[in-house]
Design an enzyme around this catalytic site. Sequence first.
Site, mmCIF file in Angstrom:
data_model
loop_
_atom_site.group_PDB
_atom_site.id
_atom_site.type_symbol
_atom_site.label_atom_id
_atom_site.label_comp_id
_atom_site.label_asym_id
_atom_site.label_seq_id
_atom_site.Cartn_x
_atom_site.Cartn_y
_atom_site.Cartn_z
ATOM 1 N N SER A 118 -25.299 -15.577 -25.433
ATOM 2 C CA SER A 118 -26.083 -15.322 -24.710
ATOM 3 C C SER A 118 -26.476 -17.059 -23.754
ATOM 4 O O SER A 118 -27.227 -16.909 -22.358
ATOM 5 C CB SER A 118 -27.124 -14.499 -25.028
ATOM 6 N N ASP A 123 -26.287 -9.945 -16.795
ATOM 7 C CA ASP A 123 -25.982 -9.259 -15.850
ATOM 8 C C ASP A 123 -25.706 -7.439 -16.851
ATOM 9 O O ASP A 123 -25.689 -6.061 -15.988
ATOM 10 C CB ASP A 123 -24.604 -8.855 -15.925
ATOM 11 N N ASN A 166 -22.453 -13.358 -16.820
ATOM 12 C CA ASN A 166 -21.452 -13.390 -17.860
ATOM 13 C C ASN A 166 -19.795 -12.391 -18.685
ATOM 14 O O ASN A 166 -19.376 -12.838 -19.607
ATOM 15 C CB ASN A 166 -22.328 -13.940 -18.671
ATOM 16 N N ARG A 219 -62.192 10.731 -9.515
ATOM 17 C CA ARG A 219 -61.223 10.352 -8.957
ATOM 18 C C ARG A 219 -61.462 9.405 -7.460
ATOM 19 O O ARG A 219 -61.269 8.632 -7.308
ATOM 20 C CB ARG A 219 -59.792 10.952 -8.382
ATOM 21 N N GLU A 252 -43.276 3.064 -10.668
ATOM 22 C CA GLU A 252 -44.263 3.267 -11.465
ATOM 23 C C GLU A 252 -44.008 2.522 -12.208
ATOM 24 O O GLU A 252 -44.414 1.280 -12.663
ATOM 25 C CB GLU A 252 -44.594 4.624 -12.037
ATOM 26 N N HIS A 293 -55.841 13.171 -12.111
ATOM 27 C CA HIS A 293 -55.542 14.513 -12.153
ATOM 28 C C HIS A 293 -54.614 14.720 -12.939
ATOM 29 O O HIS A 293 -53.512 15.471 -13.627
ATOM 30 C CB HIS A 293 -54.066 14.555 -10.672
#
Length: 598
Positions: A10, A125, A155, A289, A337, A387
Site C-alpha cells: 500500500s 480506492d 491501485n 434544547r 451526520e 430530543h
Amino acid sequence: MCVSIDHPTSCCSAAEIMSVLFFHAMKYRPDDPRNPNNDRFVLSKGHAAPVLYAVWAEVGYLKESELLNLRKIDSILEGHPVPKQQFVDVATGSLGQGLGAACGMAYTGKYFDKASYRVFCLLGDGEMSEGSVWEAMAFASFYQLDNLVAILDINRLGQSDPTPLQHHVEKYQKRCEAFGWQAIIVDGHSVEELCKVLGQPRHQPTAIIAQTIKGKGIPAAEDKMGWHGKPLPKDMAESVIRDLQSHILSSSKRLYPATPAENTLPVSLKNIRMPTPPSYRLGDKVATRKAYGMALAKLGRVSERVIALDGDTKNSTFSEIFKNEYPNRYVECYIAEQNMVSVAVGCAARDRNVVFASTFATFFTRAYDQLRMAAISESNINLCGSHCGVSIGEDGPSQMGLEDLAMFRAIPTATVFYPSDGVSAEKAVELAANTKGLCFIRTSRPENAVIYNNSEDFRVGQAKVVYKTNDDHVTVIGAGVTLHEALSAAEQLKKERINIRVIDPFTVKPLDSKTIIDNAKVTRGRIITVEDHYYEGGLGEAVCSAVVSEPGFTVHRLAVAHVPRSGKPSELLKLFSIDRDSIAQAVRKMLSTATNAK
C-alpha cells in the site's frame, strides 16, 4: 524504507504521489509541522502510515533510525497515524473518514482563516466504497472548496478482494464529476504527470485519480492478491532494496519544500466565557434544547472563533438562533451526520475554532465510528444531542435518543453534560467550550421549570442536591425531565410524611461519586435512579459503578425497558414507569422492603 515494514504494498503504490506532494506541491515548514500557515495533509488510507513516516524522515523532521521503531510500544510511530505525531492533525485508519476532516480544514482555511494554505487528502480506492466519502464529496462541492485536493490511489486491490471498480479509472472520474469535482486521471507513478496536475490552478475541489500498481517495485507482489498488510520476508526485502538503490541517481542537491505564505492569523481559544450571567426567572418554563441555542448565540458574541454546525435540524436543536445572529459562522451539513462529525474534527484541528455540532441525540449513533476516531484524534469538539428519550412523545422510537448516554460514556475522552433547566444548559455550553476532549450535551424537548438561580455555580463533575430535608429516607437521582418528575414525587411523598433527597448529577461523566455517596449514606444507602434512557449504559449504571464498593447500599433503577412507541410524553413516561407516580411508588416499595427486612 517502505518495503521492510507492514503494509509495504500500500505504501509502494503511493510512493511517487507522496514524493511529489511533499517535495513539489505542498508549502510547509518541515521543522514546524503544525505551523498554522502550512498546507495540510491527511492520509485517509491510514494503513500506509510507513510512507508518511518515511517522508517526514526525508525532510529531516524524524531521524531515519526512528523508522526502525515502527509499531513498538515506546515509539510515536504507531501502526496508523495519530496526533501524538506532530505532523498528524487527525487520526486515520478507520477508512472513509479522512476526506470529511479535510473538508473541515479546507472550510476553515477558506471561510474562517481566509488564508492561502491548501488541504491535500490521500485516499485509497478501497475506502471509496464508504458512504462517508461521498458525503464529504457533496459537502466540498456545495461549499466550493477550491483549496481542497483529493488524491485517489487507485491501485486496484483491496485487502481480500479486488476493489469493485478495479482500474476503471474513468468510472471514478465520472462519479467525482457527478459530485461537482474537477476530476483528472493521471499515471500515479509518473512524477512528471503528478507535478503537472498538482501545479494547475483550481476553481473547484479537485480529485486526482491516480492509476497505480499495488506493490510497485516489488516484483513478487506487484498487482497480486495476498500481500495486503504483510511485511516482506527478509531475503525478499533485501533484494528489493538493492534493486531500488540501483535506480537512485546520486545527487548532492537535496529537495526542500517551498515555504508557505505568512497569512494565517494567530487565534486564542483560551478562557472563552459568557459575557453575562444567565437571565432566567425561577419557575419560568424553557426547553433545554432552546436554552442550548440561546446560550450558543450568547457565547458567539465573545469570540468569532465559536462556530456551529448542524445536520438540517437547526429549527429543532435551536442552533438556528446562532445562525440568525452569525450566519457566516454557521455551517449547514445537511442530513449527513457522519460527515458533520468529521467536518467538526477538521474545523477544530490545530485549535483554529471552538466547534459545536448539533442534531437529534439518536442520529449521533450513525456517526459513532467518527466519534470514536475523534477521541483517538485528541479532538476538542462539542456535540449537542436534542430530543432525547421517550419524552419527545408522538414522533416515536426512531427519533428518540435512548442509547446516547451509553455511547458517549464509553468514549475515554468524553464529558457528558445532562442539563435539567435553562440555567444549567447555559452553563453546560460555557463549560463545554473550555473542556478538552469530546463534550456531549444532552438536551430535552419538553419545557420544564427553571430551578436554579442565575448565580448558581456549575462545574464539571459536580452534582447538585436540589431537594432535601433533615430526615430523608431515600436518595433519588434524576436528570433532565426525570429530575422534574423526581421533584414532583418529592412533593407528593411529603404529604405522606415520606422525605426524599433529590440529586441532579449535571454531568453523567464524570459522575460526582462523592456527593452521591455522602448523601446516600444519610438515607441509609437507599438510592433510586430514574432516567429517560434505556437501562443499559445510562445514568443508573453510572451510579451503580460509583457505589459498587459501598457496603449496605441498594440501587433501584427506573429506565426505559424496551423499544417504545408513539404517544403523549406523559403517557410514555407513565408507560415506562419513569414519571412522578412511578418514582413515588418505587420509594414506597423500597421503604416497605427495608421495613420487612428488619
